[in-house]
Design an enzyme around this catalytic site. Structure first.
Site, PDB file in Angstrom:
ATOM      1  CG  HIS A  83      -0.468   0.040   2.537  1.00  0.00           C
ATOM      2  ND1 HIS A  83      -0.203   1.225   3.191  1.00  0.00           N
ATOM      3  CD2 HIS A  83      -0.145  -0.939   3.415  1.00  0.00           C
ATOM      4  CE1 HIS A  83       0.237   0.957   4.423  1.00  0.00           C
ATOM      5  NE2 HIS A  83       0.300  -0.347   4.583  1.00  0.00           N
ATOM      6  CG  ASP A  85      -2.663   4.309   2.813  1.00  0.00           C
ATOM      7  OD1 ASP A  85      -2.263   3.191   2.412  1.00  0.00           O
ATOM      8  OD2 ASP A  85      -3.479   4.430   3.746  1.00  0.00           O
ATOM      9  CG  ASP A 146       2.715   0.517   7.727  1.00  0.00           C
ATOM     10  OD1 ASP A 146       2.325  -0.035   6.685  1.00  0.00           O
ATOM     11  OD2 ASP A 146       1.994   0.678   8.738  1.00  0.00           O
ATOM     12  CD  GLU A 180      -3.125  -1.474   5.330  1.00  0.00           C
ATOM     13  OE1 GLU A 180      -3.134  -2.536   5.962  1.00  0.00           O
ATOM     14  OE2 GLU A 180      -2.656  -0.414   5.825  1.00  0.00           O
ATOM     15  CD  GLU A 181      -1.372   2.345   7.597  1.00  0.00           C
ATOM     16  OE1 GLU A 181      -2.076   1.938   8.535  1.00  0.00           O
ATOM     17  OE2 GLU A 181      -0.196   2.002   7.420  1.00  0.00           O
ATOM     18  CG  ASP A 203       1.765  -3.619   5.252  1.00  0.00           C
ATOM     19  OD1 ASP A 203       2.692  -2.887   5.657  1.00  0.00           O
ATOM     20  OD2 ASP A 203       0.558  -3.338   5.393  1.00  0.00           O
TER      21      ASP A 203
HETATM   22 ZN   LIG Z   1       0.893  -1.320   6.397  1.00  0.00          ZN
END
Ligand SMILES: [Zn+2]
Length: 415
Positions: A83, A85, A146, A180-181, A203
């Site tokens: 991801h 974001d 992340d 995703e977050e 991830d």
């Molecule tokens: Zn993540």
């Protein structure tokens, strides 16, 4: 295989984290913030520049690309996903990454705010990274490892495979997702367009970690109805829904069943919100366990407690709503054991010790698995995410690149 390979993962990572891609849970748009497309556009340019002609950024902020097969064997189409974001919890504007070469094992003081110290005492994993090259932010922002570590790892895998046509693989689909977050990473994913058989998210954290299990999750809401009456004349008539709700919440166990009293393989029920007025009050729960059937048991137990609360307040009534949120991906992965088996083999081939772990939460992979793309989660080295102490080891990221190159190869060999 990698002796003469000049990894690009670190330089890519340093480029990607400078682009602000913070997502926004308040936004109704997809992507939730337009700036996520800034990274999406860069990734498409880079993919096209190295030869992935079909690389595209769609209107919802998803990047799709294909690395075509270089084998004649029929091999399932494998998706590698990360991801773009970063978390809303901590600013991602003007990230200034710092590379700490040959980390000495001591405290890392972040220069833009010397009060921000990444200490191996608080981060035991960091203590094991002495001698590695560690990347941190500067103290004012998160780093964005992340999941830009995952993005960079996948990009470097593509770069490696293009330079090494002797490493055989089937068609690989590259997928970079927004949001995703904020739990919306697969909302607008076009599964047909993706056209993959199996997938892996990049991830997870520590070197060698492999997650093929997540919680199963329901939301439960209980609404208590009281009996309203003018409070001046309410004697023997009025039933206050707020008091019923308070009594009910107070009756929850104090030493078990909750996030603050469980870890490891234990699930929980967790009240997250109470809203109401004297006439009507709603208590909202999240319910979590690795075993889906246990969710029903928790829900039944909560309903018993709800009935007890109603008995204590004659005249009160209640209604219950249960909403499925996501399910443990293991239920799907057990039907496709090769997805896990090949990943474990690839991690070992990369010279890394496997650490299998379970996510006490959901991942995009848990939703993808139930959308038809069995999708466990592979390490990238990203650590202490969602805050200013976030860090990642360059050597861990390189190990992740080696792992997924091997993984593409294992799928070809075993097909
Ligand atoms: Zn993540």
């Amino acid at each position: 295989m990698f002796d003469n390979y000049a990894f690009t993962v670190a330089e890519r990572f340093l480029r990607y984290v400078r682009i602000d891609t913070q997502s926004d849970p308040q936004s109704k748009a997809c992507p939730s913030t337009e700036k996520q497309k800034d990274l999406g556009r860069l990734l498409v340019e880079e993919l096209q520049a190295i030869g992935l002609a079909d690389a595209v950024l769609d209107n919802f902020g998803y990047v799709y690309a294909t690395l075509p097969a270089n084998t004649n064997k029929p091999v399932p189409v494998i998706c590698f996903c990360a991801h773009m974001d970063t978390a809303p919890d901590c600013t991602g504007t003007n990230v200034k990454p710092i590379v700490h070469r040959n980390y000495d094992g001591g405290d890392i003081v972040l220069p833009d705010d010397p009060a921000q110290v990444i200490s191996p005492r608080e981060h035991p994993y960091l203590a094991t990274k002495k001698g590695d090259d560690i990347i941190t932010a500067s103290g004012a922002t998160l780093l964005g490892a992340d999941d830009k570590a995952g993005v960079a790892v996948i990009m470097d895998m593509v770069s490696y495979l293009l330079q090494h046509p002797e490493v055989k693989h089937g068609a690989l689909r590259i997928l970079f997702t927004p949001d995703e977050e904020i739990g919306r990473g697969v909302d607008r994913l076009d599964m047909l367009r993706l056209g993959a058989d199996f997938g892996y998210t990049l991830d997870a954290g520590e070197l060698g970690s492999f997650e093929d299990e997540t919680f199963s999750a329901d939301a439960m809401s209980i609404t208590f109805h009281g009996i309203s009456a003018h409070p001046g004349y309410g004697k023997d008539k009025l039933v206050n829904a707020l008091k019923v709700a308070a009594h009910f919440v107070d009756s929850l166990p104090k030493d078990e069943w909750s996030p603050e009293t469980t870890d490891g393989r234990y699930g929980f029920v967790h009240p997250v919100r109470i809203t109401g007025i004297a006439e009507k009050a709603t208590v909202e729960f999240i319910i979590r366990d690795f075993i889906t059937a246990k969710l029903k048991a928790y829900e039944a137990h909560l309903q018993d407690m709800m009935e007890d609360a109603l008995k204590a307040f004659p005249g009160a009534t209640a209604e219950v709503t249960i909403t499925e949120q996501y399910r443990n991906m293991k239920e799907v992965l057990l039907l496709h054991p090769q997805v896990t088996e090949y990943a474990l083999q690839a991690i070992e081939r990369a010279g890394v010790t496997v650490h299998r772990s379970s996510a006490r939460g959901g991942t995009d992979g848990s939703r993808l698995s139930f959308m038809g793309l069995p999708c466990p989660n592979i390490f990238t080295g990203e650590m202490a995410f969602h805050g200013k102490h976030e860090y990642v080891s360059i050597q861990d990221m390189q190990a992740a690149v080696r792992t997924i190159v091997h993984l593409a190869q294992v799928w070809e060999e075993r097909s």
